[in-house]
Design a protein around this motif. Sequence first.
Motif, PDB file in Angstrom:
ATOM      1  N   GLY A  12       0.824  -1.209   0.000  1.00 27.00           N
ATOM      2  CA  GLY A  12       0.000   0.000   0.000  1.00 27.00           C
ATOM      3  C   GLY A  12       0.855   1.254   0.000  1.00 27.00           C
ATOM      4  N   ALA A  13       1.928   1.227  -0.774  1.00 30.70           N
ATOM      5  CA  ALA A  13       2.921   2.302  -0.726  1.00 30.70           C
ATOM      6  C   ALA A  13       2.622   3.462  -1.664  1.00 30.70           C
ATOM      7  N   THR A  14       1.477   3.454  -2.317  1.00 36.09           N
ATOM      8  CA  THR A  14       1.204   4.508  -3.300  1.00 36.09           C
ATOM      9  C   THR A  14       0.511   5.734  -2.703  1.00 36.09           C
ATOM     10  N   SER A  15       0.108   5.658  -1.427  1.00 37.27           N
ATOM     11  CA  SER A  15      -0.542   6.811  -0.813  1.00 37.27           C
ATOM     12  C   SER A  15      -0.543   6.643   0.701  1.00 37.27           C
ATOM     13  N   GLY A  16      -0.927   7.707   1.392  1.00 39.37           N
ATOM     14  CA  GLY A  16      -1.195   7.654   2.811  1.00 39.37           C
ATOM     15  C   GLY A  16      -0.054   7.139   3.677  1.00 39.37           C
ATOM     16  N   ALA A  86      -1.385  -2.320   3.199  1.00 42.04           N
ATOM     17  CA  ALA A  86      -2.393  -2.205   2.135  1.00 42.04           C
ATOM     18  C   ALA A  86      -3.807  -2.301   2.696  1.00 42.04           C
ATOM     19  N   GLY A  87      -4.698  -1.529   2.113  1.00 40.76           N
ATOM     20  CA  GLY A  87      -6.097  -1.552   2.532  1.00 40.76           C
ATOM     21  C   GLY A  87      -7.010  -1.166   1.399  1.00 40.76           C
ATOM     22  N   VAL A  88      -8.290  -1.363   1.614  1.00 41.93           N
ATOM     23  CA  VAL A  88      -9.304  -0.938   0.648  1.00 41.93           C
ATOM     24  C   VAL A  88     -10.381  -0.187   1.411  1.00 41.93           C
ATOM     25  N   VAL A 108      -7.472  -8.445   1.457  1.00 39.77           N
ATOM     26  CA  VAL A 108      -6.401  -7.457   1.583  1.00 39.77           C
ATOM     27  C   VAL A 108      -5.992  -7.231   3.036  1.00 39.77           C
ATOM     28  N   LYS A 109      -6.969  -7.203   3.966  1.00 36.90           N
ATOM     29  CA  LYS A 109      -6.661  -6.858   5.350  1.00 36.90           C
ATOM     30  C   LYS A 109      -6.510  -8.054   6.275  1.00 36.90           C
ATOM     31  N   VAL A 135      -0.573  -2.762   9.998  1.00 40.25           N
ATOM     32  CA  VAL A 135      -1.324  -1.523  10.175  1.00 40.25           C
ATOM     33  C   VAL A 135      -2.809  -1.855  10.308  1.00 40.25           C
ATOM     34  N   ALA A 136      -3.345  -1.612  11.486  1.00 36.29           N
ATOM     35  CA  ALA A 136      -4.771  -1.834  11.762  1.00 36.29           C
ATOM     36  C   ALA A 136      -5.417  -0.467  12.013  1.00 36.29           C
TER      37      ALA A 136
END
Length: 262
Positions: A12-16, A86-88, A108-109, A135-136
Amino acid sequence: MSSSTRLALVTGATSGIGQAFARRLATKGYDVIAVGRRQERLDELVAEFPAGQIRPVVADLSTPEGLNRISEICRQEPITLLINNAGVSHYMGFTDLPTKKASELLQVKVIAPTLLAHAAAPGMVERKNGTILNVAGMLAFGATAPLGEAAGRATYVAALSHLVSLSLALHEELKPAGIQIQVLCPGVVATEFHERQGMDLSAIPRMSAEEVVTASLKGLDTGEVICAPGVEDVTLLGRALHANLQAFSGQSPKLALRYRGK
């Protein structure tokens, strides 16, 4: 966090939060494998640092192909720090959440971070060096919190709770091998997560992704297993865990009195 060879893999390295982790770790001298679904975002991240320091890998962890690709990297390369971020943004009421989205969220989670940790851990144990960071979010502790204007969030909350339980259990299991585990539980963070759901939280005070990363890395330095960046009284977390253990220890093989009789 100190090793002659420091290789971090961040999903999930593309944002946030994931992007903030990738940038911070690269600045601290890590080689970073940045995993995300958007090639253009990864390319922008790569361009910020010297050639080769950030290696972009495009993968969708909701698919078997994407998960298998990243799992293989975790098995084959000497990962020092695995960050399952990573998350959705499928934050919906239980009866409103389409089956496809529910499946993607759990993949994903829940499934992806579990299997990536499973792939990375043997090598870490063999090298007696490594950190797994999941990451929760604070909603992992908020299953019974008032919904307010939300229609519901059962599947999302359950996924976060899995990450907390997984991390606590891994800590107990892997600490003899010197492996560090952390579950990161931020509250509301100023990222694209809510925007992708059409939610405008601009009027609500929010922590920045950079602040969350600062808390997490400092928490690793002090040995925190649960890092809650916005919780001032850390004894609250200890009391919550103690209450869970008290309930666990309070059982017996005999039927409780309240269930006996007519």
